[in-house]
Design a protein around this motif. Sequence first.
Motif, mmCIF file in Angstrom:
data_model
loop_
_atom_site.group_PDB
_atom_site.id
_atom_site.type_symbol
_atom_site.label_atom_id
_atom_site.label_comp_id
_atom_site.label_asym_id
_atom_site.label_seq_id
_atom_site.Cartn_x
_atom_site.Cartn_y
_atom_site.Cartn_z
ATOM 1 N N SER A 83 7.005 48.981 62.160
ATOM 2 C CA SER A 83 7.039 47.747 61.372
ATOM 3 C C SER A 83 8.309 46.948 61.578
ATOM 4 O O SER A 83 8.302 45.715 61.525
ATOM 5 N N ARG A 84 9.409 47.635 61.811
ATOM 6 C CA ARG A 84 10.680 46.944 61.962
ATOM 7 C C ARG A 84 10.732 46.071 63.214
ATOM 8 O O ARG A 84 11.589 45.193 63.343
ATOM 9 N N LYS B 175 4.744 45.624 55.943
ATOM 10 C CA LYS B 175 5.769 46.444 56.584
ATOM 11 C C LYS B 175 5.596 47.910 56.193
ATOM 12 O O LYS B 175 5.742 48.814 57.019
ATOM 13 N N ASN C 213 9.716 40.858 59.994
ATOM 14 C CA ASN C 213 10.514 41.840 59.260
ATOM 15 C C ASN C 213 11.957 41.913 59.729
ATOM 16 O O ASN C 213 12.713 42.773 59.287
#
Length: 386
Positions: free
Chosen positions: A126-127, A44, A132
Amino acid sequence: MDDSPKSLENNQEIKVEEIMQVPSVEMSFDSIDEAYDYYRKYGKQLGFPVRKRTSRKGDDGNTKYITISCGRAGKFKSKSSISLKSHPSVKTDCKVLIRLGKSLDGKWKINSTKLEHNHGLSPRKSRYFSANSELSSSIKRRLELNDVARIGLNKSYNSIVVEAQGYDNVPFLEKGAQNHIEKIRRLRLKESDATAVQTYFLDMQDKIASFFYAIDINEKGKLRNFFWAYARSRAAYQEFGDVFTFDTTYLTNKYEMPSAPFVGVNHHVQSILLGCGLISSEDIETFVWLFKSWLTCMSGNAPSGINTDQDRAMKNAIEIVFPNTRHRWCLWHILKKIPEKLKGYTEYESISMTLLNTIYDSLSQVEFEERWDEMIKQYKLHENDG
């Protein structure tokens, strides 16, 4: 109650990730979950998805080795002879991974690493990676209470964003919150309703021995999913069960639980019901339970073919429960996407007509592929990934 950003941070509802150490053979973990959580956070931070890729068991049947890789590992393998995909593949055959083995002291130690990606990294995105998406128990409880109080999901999510001082500080998307609330709503079966369903099924089975039903109860003892099939459905499958259609696009009950009918076709080209379920969620676990229940009902006789929409969870569940069954996408769902994929072309009407003629007027696979290639060349659609 203090709802300030600092309070949220102290409660670990929304937190900023610490700087993660680069994987090395010096590192060890108490469990596989701890190792995966570390590597997920590392991915992440750098901007790549991760997934558990392979594991190997020892002679005692316990897992001894495991590989956790970049989510873009592997190569895309099309199961169709037609060069048409619903989405471009994200797989790039990336070799980045960590391999862990269980040592004598019970620790999981990194044995080897590969760190060089063959694709770009996107820390700011990344979110959006599914691994994640984190909803803590306190956030879930807050969303559920707000839903009961009839506070709109959009308002609930925006209040969390404001408290976290920005979208980038919230470890889940609004879609993730929506999925959670939808699942909770479907699980809100009143005790009397659940009892009524079970009583009805027991009564039917008492009257007709070949009536089949299966009920899935969650850890709190609440009814989650159920499946049933009448005697005539089981008998019909023996004669017309080579191929069936499975679809969950219908919401026909007050709990908004997707109806999941198994539909076949008889010798009069009439639709016949081969069983039906009501499910609380459309994830892999739920579909696996439903398919296994249906397969048990049909004495373990898997069909030759299944037609569905392009749902990924459904596809994965079919591969698990029906590994030898031919899985095809429903033509109606495919054609429904024609405007979305081709509307931007100035020759849209002509392309659409040619495509429909190619589909409905081709009498063999070879003829279809030839006409398909001609259409691609004629309208210069080589660059379209639709």
